[in-house]
Design an enzyme around this catalytic site. Structure first.
Site, PDB file in Angstrom:
ATOM      1  N   HIS A 113     -36.458  49.008 -99.019  1.00  0.00           N
ATOM      2  CA  HIS A 113     -35.865  48.272 -97.877  1.00  0.00           C
ATOM      3  C   HIS A 113     -33.828  49.382 -98.851  1.00  0.00           C
ATOM      4  O   HIS A 113     -33.418  49.776 -97.797  1.00  0.00           O
ATOM      5  CB  HIS A 113     -34.785  47.006 -98.275  1.00  0.00           C
ATOM      6  CG  HIS A 113     -33.405  46.532 -97.173  1.00  0.00           C
ATOM      7  ND1 HIS A 113     -33.650  46.877 -95.656  1.00  0.00           N
ATOM      8  CD2 HIS A 113     -32.035  46.535 -98.237  1.00  0.00           C
ATOM      9  CE1 HIS A 113     -31.697  46.182 -95.876  1.00  0.00           C
ATOM     10  NE2 HIS A 113     -30.809  46.324 -97.265  1.00  0.00           N
ATOM     11  N   HIS A 166     -35.146  53.615 -90.931  1.00  0.00           N
ATOM     12  CA  HIS A 166     -35.620  53.435 -89.351  1.00  0.00           C
ATOM     13  C   HIS A 166     -35.103  54.104 -88.954  1.00  0.00           C
ATOM     14  O   HIS A 166     -33.870  54.838 -88.838  1.00  0.00           O
ATOM     15  CB  HIS A 166     -35.243  51.901 -89.330  1.00  0.00           C
ATOM     16  CG  HIS A 166     -34.124  51.435 -88.667  1.00  0.00           C
ATOM     17  ND1 HIS A 166     -32.985  51.442 -89.892  1.00  0.00           N
ATOM     18  CD2 HIS A 166     -33.337  51.519 -87.450  1.00  0.00           C
ATOM     19  CE1 HIS A 166     -31.618  50.884 -89.521  1.00  0.00           C
ATOM     20  NE2 HIS A 166     -32.103  51.191 -87.380  1.00  0.00           N
TER      21      HIS A 166
HETATM   22 ZN   LIG Z   1     -34.927  46.087 -95.367  1.00  0.00          ZN
END
Ligand SMILES: [Zn+2]
Length: 339
Positions: A113, A166
């Protein structure tokens, strides 16, 4: 170097779209009294329980993400295009509309993350490129899909709602506006010269060495002559290739290296996780040979002079044409120092 381009207002032609950009080098020193953005340099955890993209977490539609180890692709739960919408044409006088079908996917670059492409190893970015290839191929061969757009919005200032690393892949039945323009320009040039428009442009840039910020055996990273955004860049293969499926395994490694070098330089520019929208323009998947296409990846970052000062596309840009102050050559020199 042509000094007129560094001293006097002028417009430059974007050969890929056929559109012009206004350049005002003399304005670069004017004082800034406008809005400052919040710079976000806070450290993020490697895993965030509240993130719908982290491995093992449950998304809003109730589906659980697998405990993925590198790249994870899934169909967007809130897609802008519908796969099964009915094709239709509606024409009522001057009111014209057409049905548009497509599939939108999300691609998580890493389970971590806290990372962005700039923090990832080139070997990890290679896996992202593999996934782009796989999706371009599988979506592109689907009936009714004539174009596949790969892109990333990075940073809250670009409207990105989730900091997890992403991107997105949207596929659709018709050519989007930007791609249509580039298709037309490249086709026109190829018919006249039987060579690639972008390939011939890159040869000229490589000779001049005024806007190149990095190159390896197969790729060039440069600030295009016609760049609109202050630190806009392009990564392009030196050899004309219509799409990313033509990349050899060595070229995938060299492409990943170019992405790693550029995104790291961006982060060093203003000492922040540098926001941008990036995207790959490549041949339509319309079943035609598309030999006039030369694929490339563009980065459009909004920051102008620090982590908190953003360029706005307002007023003149909205009503007339894009305009920039610092020249592409100045931007290239500044970025080169960060590599
Ligand atoms: Zn994440």
């Amino acid at each position: 170097m042509n000094t007129d381009l560094q001293n006097y207002s002028h417009k430059r032609l974007n050969i890929l779209t056929g559109e012009w950009v206004l350049v005002s080098p003399h304005r670069a020193k004017r004082p800034w009294q406008g809005q400052n953005e919040e710079a976000s340099n806070e450290a993020r955890p490697s895993h965030d329980e509240g993130c719908y993209l982290c491995a093992g977490n449950t998304r809003i539609n109730g589906e659980q993400n697998p405990k993925y180890k590198d790249v994870f692709v899934f169909t967007n739960d809130f897609a802008a295009l519908q796969k099964d919408s009915t094709p239709f044409t509606s024409k009522d006088g001057l009111l014209e509309a057409r049905g548009e079908q497509g599939i939108c996917k999300v691609i998580c670059f890493s389970p971590d993350h806290s990372k962005s492409l700039a923090d990832m190893l080139p070997s990890e970015i290679e896996k992202v490129v593999f996934a782009w290839q796989k999706e371009y191929k599988s979506l592109g061969t689907m009936k009714g899909v004539n174009y596949v757009q790969i892109f990333e919005n990075k940073g809250a200032v670009m409207g990105c709602s989730n900091p997890h690393p992403h991107g997105q892949i949207w596929s659709q039945s018709s050519l989007p506006n930007e791609v249509e323009k580039k298709d037309t320009q490249q086709q026109k040039y190829f018919k006249q010269n039987t060579s690639s428009l972008l390939g011939d442009y890159l040869s000229q840039e490589l000779k001049k060495q005024e806007r190149i910020i990095f190159e390896n055996e197969s790729f060039v990273v440069l600030v295009p002559f016609w760049a609109i955004w202050p630190f806009e860049t392009m990564i392009a293969p030196k050899k004309a290739q219509k799409d990313i499926l033509e990349l050899s395994s060595l070229e995938i490694t060299l492409f990943a290296e170019a992405i790693a070098v550029l995104t790291k330089a961006y982060d060093k520019l203003f000492n922040c996780s540098f926001p941008y929208s990036s995207g790959i323009h490549q041949a339509p998947t319309n079943g035609q040979s598309n030999t006039h296409w030369h694929w490339h990846m563009s980065f459009y970052p909004p920051l102008l002079r620090s982590a908190t000062v953003k360029k706005f596309m307002v007023g003149y840009e909205m009503f007339a044409m894009p305009q920039r102050d610092i020249t592409p050559e100045q931007a290239a020199n500044t970025l080169k120092l960060k590599i």
